[in-house]
Motif scaffolding. Sequence first.
Motif: not given
Length: 280
Positions: A19-22, A51-52, A137-138
């Motif tokens: 996933k890109q989002v952590k 960070y989003r 989101y990040d």
Amino acid sequence: MLWRCAKSSALHNARKEKKQVKIITVANQKGGVAKTTTALTTAAILARRGYRTLAIDLDAQANLTRNSGHEESENGAYRMIKELLPLGDCTITGTALCDIVPGNISLASLEQEMSGQMGREFRLRKIIEKSGADKRYDYIVIDTPPTLGIMTVNALVAANYVIIPTMADINAIQGIQQLGDIINKGVREDYNSELQILGILLTRYDARLNISKAIKAISELAADALNTRLFKTAIRASTTVAEASYASKPICEYKEHSTVAQDYENFVDELLATVKEGER
């Protein structure tokens, strides 16, 4: 309530792509270890740094929700997980800091309401994946109840990383191995092989006390046993934590130059470096 894993064969092969989002779950079945403070403050600091960030409150006590200045709501995490609603339909946006999926006392009943349902361990993961969170989101930070019930399991199955906060107290340390066993022998084997224990975080720490130094040494042994780390940063004991909670603000907003706020800033530095190191 102690959760014991039972394989869900229909969903066992759920997709495993990176996933890109952590997604970071903050978990400990022991109460009073600054779990909610850690989840909210971490999310708030990440948002302040650009960070989003989304914070999800899965605790029926809804302390993260209230401490961020919002009211608990059934239209947040409870309905989202029960009805598999889209993430965006249950999120408070436009806040001064991070977005929030609020908690509510009704979360306590979901254990019974979802009893026997196929794939109940995957509900939060499915919601996040289907909602395109990787594009919005990040970081997602999830606060969990002080139990090893279905809400905590959902948070672990959905996450990339786990942070285990623990108070500098022998009783708080003793539950870490049990949680680690459930993560390593239950969740990782049956549901989420990519889940990593990012580290153990000491909270309410007082370096002047011999007992605190002894607990730190024990925590290092516990971290080694779980093949993880004890974060170098320890969160010092401070009345600012209770004051910020009373003011319904994250610590970094209530008193950003306090010792405990600086400790959390240092912890987030360490967290980001650890995540980056693990992605190499």
